[in-house]
Design an enzyme around this catalytic site. Structure first.
Site, PDB file in Angstrom:
ATOM      1  N   HIS A 105       0.868  -1.180   0.000  1.00 17.18           N
ATOM      2  CA  HIS A 105       0.000   0.000   0.000  1.00 17.18           C
ATOM      3  C   HIS A 105       0.898   1.221   0.000  1.00 17.18           C
ATOM      4  O   HIS A 105       1.786   1.344   0.842  1.00 17.18           O
ATOM      5  CB  HIS A 105      -0.894   0.031   1.242  1.00 17.18           C
ATOM      6  CG  HIS A 105      -2.116  -0.802   1.089  1.00 17.18           C
ATOM      7  ND1 HIS A 105      -3.169  -0.745   1.977  1.00 17.18           N
ATOM      8  CD2 HIS A 105      -2.472  -1.722   0.157  1.00 17.18           C
ATOM      9  CE1 HIS A 105      -4.121  -1.574   1.588  1.00 17.18           C
ATOM     10  NE2 HIS A 105      -3.715  -2.184   0.483  1.00 17.18           N
TER      11      HIS A 105
ATOM     12  N   PRO B  65      -4.244  -0.090  18.647  1.00 19.36           N
ATOM     13  CA  PRO B  65      -3.990  -0.588  17.284  1.00 19.36           C
ATOM     14  C   PRO B  65      -4.132   0.474  16.189  1.00 19.36           C
ATOM     15  O   PRO B  65      -3.848   0.193  15.029  1.00 19.36           O
ATOM     16  CB  PRO B  65      -5.035  -1.683  17.125  1.00 19.36           C
ATOM     17  CG  PRO B  65      -6.119  -1.303  18.067  1.00 19.36           C
ATOM     18  CD  PRO B  65      -5.462  -0.633  19.222  1.00 19.36           C
TER      19      PRO B  65
ATOM     20  N   LYS C 208       0.953  -0.732  15.078  1.00 17.45           N
ATOM     21  CA  LYS C 208       2.340  -0.786  15.532  1.00 17.45           C
ATOM     22  C   LYS C 208       2.665  -1.934  16.493  1.00 17.45           C
ATOM     23  O   LYS C 208       3.819  -2.078  16.903  1.00 17.45           O
ATOM     24  CB  LYS C 208       2.706   0.537  16.217  1.00 17.45           C
ATOM     25  CG  LYS C 208       2.749   1.717  15.249  1.00 17.45           C
ATOM     26  CD  LYS C 208       3.764   1.481  14.144  1.00 17.45           C
ATOM     27  CE  LYS C 208       3.675   2.553  13.072  1.00 17.45           C
ATOM     28  NZ  LYS C 208       4.376   2.131  11.848  1.00 17.45           N
TER      29      LYS C 208
ATOM     30  N   TYR D 100       4.137   6.025  10.015  1.00 23.03           N
ATOM     31  CA  TYR D 100       3.277   4.891   9.664  1.00 23.03           C
ATOM     32  C   TYR D 100       4.054   3.794   8.922  1.00 23.03           C
ATOM     33  O   TYR D 100       3.917   2.608   9.213  1.00 23.03           O
ATOM     34  CB  TYR D 100       2.114   5.371   8.781  1.00 23.03           C
ATOM     35  CG  TYR D 100       0.976   4.382   8.667  1.00 23.03           C
ATOM     36  CD1 TYR D 100       0.983   3.402   7.673  1.00 23.03           C
ATOM     37  CD2 TYR D 100      -0.092   4.405   9.552  1.00 23.03           C
ATOM     38  CE1 TYR D 100      -0.049   2.485   7.560  1.00 23.03           C
ATOM     39  CE2 TYR D 100      -1.133   3.486   9.450  1.00 23.03           C
ATOM     40  CZ  TYR D 100      -1.104   2.527   8.456  1.00 23.03           C
ATOM     41  OH  TYR D 100      -2.121   1.608   8.351  1.00 23.03           O
TER      42      TYR D 100
HETATM   43  C1  PHB Z   1      -5.994  -4.628  10.463  1.00 22.23           C
HETATM   44  O1  PHB Z   1      -6.400  -5.478  11.307  1.00 22.23           O
HETATM   45  O2  PHB Z   1      -5.984  -4.834   9.223  1.00 22.23           O
HETATM   46  C2  PHB Z   1      -5.514  -3.292  10.971  1.00 22.23           C
HETATM   47  C3  PHB Z   1      -5.648  -2.982  12.325  1.00 22.23           C
HETATM   48  C4  PHB Z   1      -5.202  -1.745  12.768  1.00 22.23           C
HETATM   49  C5  PHB Z   1      -4.651  -0.841  11.860  1.00 22.23           C
HETATM   50  C6  PHB Z   1      -4.520  -1.152  10.516  1.00 22.23           C
HETATM   51  C7  PHB Z   1      -4.970  -2.398  10.064  1.00 22.23           C
HETATM   52  O3  PHB Z   1      -4.241   0.394  12.291  1.00 22.23           O
END
Ligand code: PHB
Ligand code: APR
Length: 389
Positions: free
Chosen positions: A72, A292, A296, A384
């Protein structure tokens, strides 16, 4: 039994460290409380920094990741019914890789079995002995039998509820914690992702996240109350609420379907200092937790593993313990920067029960600045995609 390094915990931290040590001829054993199937039943995030992808290659466990993952180059931020994209490549040298943590853990188990790595499952009553001495050891029970393991070093990769952190005496440990007044209700559905990149949405009804695992497997989250329960949410209710929290242009094309997994997780920030105690070294969730929102958790476990592996490799190759002596301060320097980013993303994107009108104006201004400022977008992108190790 005697090994160079005893690793408590067969999650991604423990397995990645074990595989890297094996590749360098350093003998390790992994002690896992549950079964392999149980560990692989956990649904976790799916955004990988360049650092963990490189470590998986070094560990010889990246074949499927490189074949099945996708990259991405940016993410979408939505608020006030509108959205804007942040193109990572405009500000950073690397994209992020989308690949489920469960699959990454599976790959590490397969790689460990391929090299006949020692892994004990259903391990109970782990006790760490003499961590401050030059001859630490572990006692535990496996299949009803007492097992004693002598080792040079112990890696505490046993997660937030493990035994390792508790081995550091309370008077020698300082813990920092922030509990957020909301949780995340997540579902997995065999549907087409609503967008080719992730969408982080701040709406007046609360936060929503649109993510994915592959072209036919979507992962969605809704901010929910801390005391909410999945029984309160039918699939239809979930989809209806999600559509209300994301811009119409996405809601109108959203493909809904039955959930194949539904769960609620609390959000917390947590750091334990120090991350080492004599010859015991903490990695990953054993030492720190992030909300989440910045994706990270796994990625910071990987940077810990990198620092500890590099230090152990230096010791076994050159009998130089300088990196081992400074592991905690080295790891914590990056951990705190990740804690800050994860806290910032969470604060910017969620609605807090006690937010005043002033607070809401500040949050809106934060998002306006992010939309308009290249330096603000560069800062988000830099964090990020992953800070350097
Ligand atoms: C995911 O579970 O795909 C996920 C969770 C938290 C994020 C990004 C993706 O910040
Ligand atoms: N003895 C042996 N194993 C234990 C013990 C114990 N006393 N306590 C916990 N474990 C095992 C757990 O069963 C789990 O499999 O340690 C493992 C820890 O794995 P994680 O909790 O996944 O932590 P970590 O490997 O650091 O990975 C961090 O994975 O779970 C996500 O949110 C987490 O993204 C983060 C990343």
């Amino acid at each position: 039994m005697r090994v160079n390094v005893a690793i408590i915990g067969g999650g991604p931290s423990g397995l990645l460290l074990a595989q890297l040590l094996h590749q360098s001829g350093i003998d390790a054993i992994v002690l896992e409380r549950k079964t392999r199937e149980y560990v692989l039943s956990r649904i976790r995030a799916g955004v990988l920094e360049r650092g963990i992808v490189d470590l998986m290659v070094k560990a010889g466990a990246a074949d499927r990741l490189q074949a099945e993952s996708f990259t991405h180059d940016g993410t979408v931020i939505a608020y006030k019914g509108e959205s804007f994209a942040i193109p990572f490549s405009k500000y950073t040298a690397h994209p992020v890789t989308v690949y489920g943590q469960t699959e990454l853990t599976r790959d590490l188990y397969d790689a460990r079995e391929a090299v006949n790595g020692k892994t004990l499952f259903n391990v109970e009553d782990v006790v760490i002995n003499n961590a401050k001495s030059s001859s630490p050891s572990i006692d535990c029970i496996v299949d009803g039998k007492q097992v004693h393991i002598d080792c040079d070093y112990i890696a505490g990769c046993d997660g937030f509820h493990g035994v390792s952190r508790q081995t550091i005496p309370p008077e020698a440990r300082r813990e920092y914690e922030k509990n957020y007044p909301f949780g995340w209700l997540g579902i997995l559905s065999e549907t087409k992702p609503v967008h080719e990149e992730l969408i982080y949405a701040n709406s007046d009804r609360g936060f929503a996240l649109c993510s994915m695992r592959n072209e036919r497997l979507s992962r969605y989250y809704l901010q929910c109350d801390t005391n909410d329960h999945i029984d309160n949410w039918s699939d239809a209710q979930f989809w209806d609420e999600l559509k209300k929290r994301i811009p119409e242009k996405f809601a109108d094309t959203l493909e809904s379907g039955p959930s194949i997994e539904k769960s609620i997780a609390p959000l917390r920030s947590f750091v334990c200092e120090p991350m080492q105690w004599g010859r015991l070294f903490l990695c990953g969730d054993a030492a720190h937790i992030v909300p989440p929102t910045g994706a990270k958790g796994l990625n910071t476990a990987a940077s810990d593993v990198h620092y500890l592996f590099t230090a152990l490799k230096q010791w076994y190759a050159e009998k130089d313990h300088q990196l081992l002596d400074t592991y905690s301060q080295t790891a914590l320097k990056r951990v705190w920067k990740v804690e800050r980013f994860s806290w910032w993303m969470t604060t910017m994107l969620h609605r807090f029960p006690d937010q005043s009108d002033f607070d809401l104006q500040i949050q809106s201004a934060e998002l306006d600045f992010l939309r308009e400022s290249e330096s603000a977008q560069a800062s988000l992108a830099t964090n990020y995609v992953g800070l350097p190790y």
